[in-house]
Design an enzyme around this catalytic site. Structure first.
Site, PDB file in Angstrom:
ATOM      1  N   LYS A  90       0.851  -1.194   0.000  1.00 45.97           N
ATOM      2  CA  LYS A  90       0.000   0.000   0.000  1.00 45.97           C
ATOM      3  C   LYS A  90       0.883   1.238   0.000  1.00 45.97           C
ATOM      4  O   LYS A  90       1.797   1.353   0.808  1.00 45.97           O
ATOM      5  CB  LYS A  90      -0.898   0.016   1.249  1.00 45.97           C
ATOM      6  N   LYS A 114       5.236   3.328   8.234  1.00 45.55           N
ATOM      7  CA  LYS A 114       4.024   4.133   8.423  1.00 45.55           C
ATOM      8  C   LYS A 114       2.781   3.241   8.416  1.00 45.55           C
ATOM      9  O   LYS A 114       1.907   3.361   9.286  1.00 45.55           O
ATOM     10  CB  LYS A 114       3.924   5.174   7.316  1.00 45.55           C
ATOM     11  N   LYS A 126       5.658   2.155  -2.958  1.00 50.17           N
ATOM     12  CA  LYS A 126       5.551   3.495  -3.535  1.00 50.17           C
ATOM     13  C   LYS A 126       5.831   3.381  -5.022  1.00 50.17           C
ATOM     14  O   LYS A 126       6.561   2.491  -5.469  1.00 50.17           O
ATOM     15  CB  LYS A 126       6.555   4.457  -2.894  1.00 50.17           C
ATOM     16  N   GLY A 165      -3.003   8.055  -4.468  1.00 58.71           N
ATOM     17  CA  GLY A 165      -2.423   9.280  -4.991  1.00 58.71           C
ATOM     18  C   GLY A 165      -1.262   9.774  -4.147  1.00 58.71           C
ATOM     19  O   GLY A 165      -1.000   9.286  -3.056  1.00 58.71           O
ATOM     20  N   ASP A 166      -0.571  10.748  -4.668  1.00 54.93           N
ATOM     21  CA  ASP A 166       0.525  11.425  -3.976  1.00 54.93           C
ATOM     22  C   ASP A 166       0.750  12.726  -4.737  1.00 54.93           C
ATOM     23  O   ASP A 166      -0.133  13.166  -5.481  1.00 54.93           O
ATOM     24  CB  ASP A 166       1.787  10.540  -3.946  1.00 54.93           C
ATOM     25  N   THR A 210      -4.778  13.505   5.525  1.00 49.65           N
ATOM     26  CA  THR A 210      -3.407  13.697   6.009  1.00 49.65           C
ATOM     27  C   THR A 210      -3.312  14.944   6.876  1.00 49.65           C
ATOM     28  O   THR A 210      -2.701  14.928   7.954  1.00 49.65           O
ATOM     29  CB  THR A 210      -2.422  13.782   4.837  1.00 49.65           C
ATOM     30  N   ASN A 241      -3.067  19.868  -0.672  1.00 52.00           N
ATOM     31  CA  ASN A 241      -4.109  19.200   0.106  1.00 52.00           C
ATOM     32  C   ASN A 241      -3.743  19.040   1.576  1.00 52.00           C
ATOM     33  O   ASN A 241      -4.592  19.180   2.463  1.00 52.00           O
ATOM     34  CB  ASN A 241      -4.399  17.815  -0.491  1.00 52.00           C
ATOM     35  N   SER A 381      -7.049   5.750   3.460  1.00 53.60           N
ATOM     36  CA  SER A 381      -6.987   4.865   2.295  1.00 53.60           C
ATOM     37  C   SER A 381      -7.326   3.439   2.702  1.00 53.60           C
ATOM     38  O   SER A 381      -8.030   2.721   1.985  1.00 53.60           O
ATOM     39  CB  SER A 381      -5.586   4.902   1.672  1.00 53.60           C
TER      40      SER A 381
END
Length: 450
Positions: A90, A114, A126, A165-166, A210, A241, A381
């Site tokens: 993830k 994390k 990632k 997303g990122d 976040t 964001n 998420s």
């Protein structure tokens, strides 16, 4: 420090000398694990750390796409599946010119710890590409996302790897990628991606998660210190964001963000970014694609400092929300000179190791690590995955309540772990220990398979 830890760090430094971001995060994490590793000599017997610092899988691929003028471009795509011992991989997808293998490995390694901290069954990964969505038309972004997913689809799945997303990847890009995934596989597997639009399985509170989570973490710090958020001034970096969610929740809880930053400099708003108009304007700035925080200063008549960072402002709380290594030793010294008590990392690895060591040496400063503070994004998420699996949609209040509780638990668990190993109120070490321990237990139980 543990001799075993020292040896593994030295090996990583030598082997990956051309991957500075990855080496930096390995040093930061492993350097705080000495007490745990020394208490478990069996880890060295099975080369646990050596296995943990190497990804389970690195996928690199070309992404050809055509612009609106018919010209063909080729970018590089990545997916680093770092550790899946506790659940499906993830982690987000990042589209930015700065993307390279070192950054993907650094983010994937951090993501594993994390995700472990969230207590949800999620491994760490990632991915992304050096594609720059800025300045591209909507159709160009769509064609790139489709080309990217045409390769990525074979490596992901609801129980295998669930990207999100990122930086550079929002709901629009996730939608385009999911559309291509659905076309290729021929089924509605909406649990394969998170950060989706509400119309096909997205979760409420995901855009704010976040930022909200980071403030809930600060709230837990304040409780530990017999302090309160009410009346506190906060320096935020960034204006995307994460900073938006943080500013929104800070205002709701009685504090005020007074700075935002961008590539062009930073703004200082002494009255605070607290009104609905100001907070919503942050979204307008990001959506404009101009990437200029000066627009805020022009609209609201506040000070703009071109080419500078906000760390020289005298505030109660520092929250870097922008990018890695935003705060170096010089900036850290400014922060200390202003007697800032709370240094709360929000972006992934926003502090150089040298600066982080300096800040942690300050007797009256509380330092909180990004892997714990920004876990709210991947946490929600994970909630989205649960909702997709159940074919249900939770209310905003339900999601927010769960987010608040888990972020508080992450803080409390990290503080307790540090105390248990005689490290005092060391949230950086505590988060690393808690994240590591769960992964280590899972890897030990599964044998030498990975």
């Amino acid at each position: 420090m543990s001799k075993y830890v020292d040896r593994v760090i030295a090996e990583v430094e030598k082997k990956y000398a051309d991957e500075p971001e990855f080496v930096q995060t390995v040093e930061e994490v492993l350097s705080s694990l000495g007490p745990v590793v020394d208490a478990h000599p069996e880890y060295e017997e099975v080369a646990l750390l050596e296995r943990m610092v190497i990804p389970e899988r690195v996928i690199e691929f070309r992404v050809p796409w055509e612009d609106d003028n018919g010209k063909v471009h080729v970018n590089t795509g990545y997916r680093v599946q770092f550790n899946g011992a506790i659940g499906p991989y993830k982690g987000g997808l990042r589209f930015a010119p700065s993307v390279n293998l070192s950054i993907m490995k650094f983010l994937g390694f951090e993501q594993a710890f994390k995700d472990s901290l969230t207590t949800l069954p999620m491994g760490g990964a990632k991915g992304g590409s050096d594609f720059d969505p800025n300045g591209k038309s909507d159709r160009e972004v769509m064609r790139f996302c489709q080309a990217f997913m045409t390769e990525l689809y074979r490596h992901i799945g609801p129980d295998i790897d669930v990207p999100a997303g990122d930086l550079g990847v929002g709901a629009r890009e996730i939608g385009y990628m999911y559309g291509q995934y659905r076309k290729i596989v021929g089924g509605f597997y909406n649990g394969v991606l998170t950060g989706k639009a509400r119309s096909f399985g997205g979760s409420l509170v995901r855009p704010e998660a976040t930022g909200y989570g980071s403030v809930y973490y600060v709230e837990a710090v304040m409780k530990h210190e017999n302090d309160t958020l009410v009346g506190k001034t906060v320096a935020l970096a960034g204006f995307g964001n994460v900073a938006w969610g943080a500013a929104k929740k800070l205002a709701e809880l009685g504090a005020k963000a007074v700075t935002l930053s961008g590539p062009d400099g930073y703004i200082y708003d002494p009255e605070g970014i607290t009104t609905e108009e100001k907070i919503n304007y942050m979204l307008e700035m990001r959506a404009s694609g101009r990437n200029k925080v000066q627009d805020y200063a022009d609209k609201f008549g506040v000070q703009f400092f071109p080419g500078e960072k906000p760390w020289g402002q005298k505030v109660d709380i520092i929250m870097p929300c922008a990018t890695q290594n935003d705060v170096d030793l010089e900036q850290a010294k400014k922060i200390v000179a202003n007697n800032v008590k709370y240094y709360i990392e929000v972006a992934n690895m926003p502090t150089t190791n040298e600066a982080l060591r300096f800040l942690m040496q300050q007797p009256n400063m509380v330092v909180a690590p990004s892997k714990a503070v920004n876990a709210g994004g991947v946490l929600v998420s994970g909630f989205e995955m649960s909702q997709n699996s159940e074919r249900l949609s939770w209310t905003a209040e339900e999601v927010d309540s769960k987010l608040h509780q888990v972020m508080t638990d992450i803080h409390d668990g990290s503080a307790a772990a540090a105390e248990r190993y005689g490290l005092g109120y060391n949230l950086v070490a505590g988060a690393n220990i808690v994240g590591f321990q769960k992964i280590a237990d899972a890897m030990m139980a599964q044998g030498i398979a990975w």
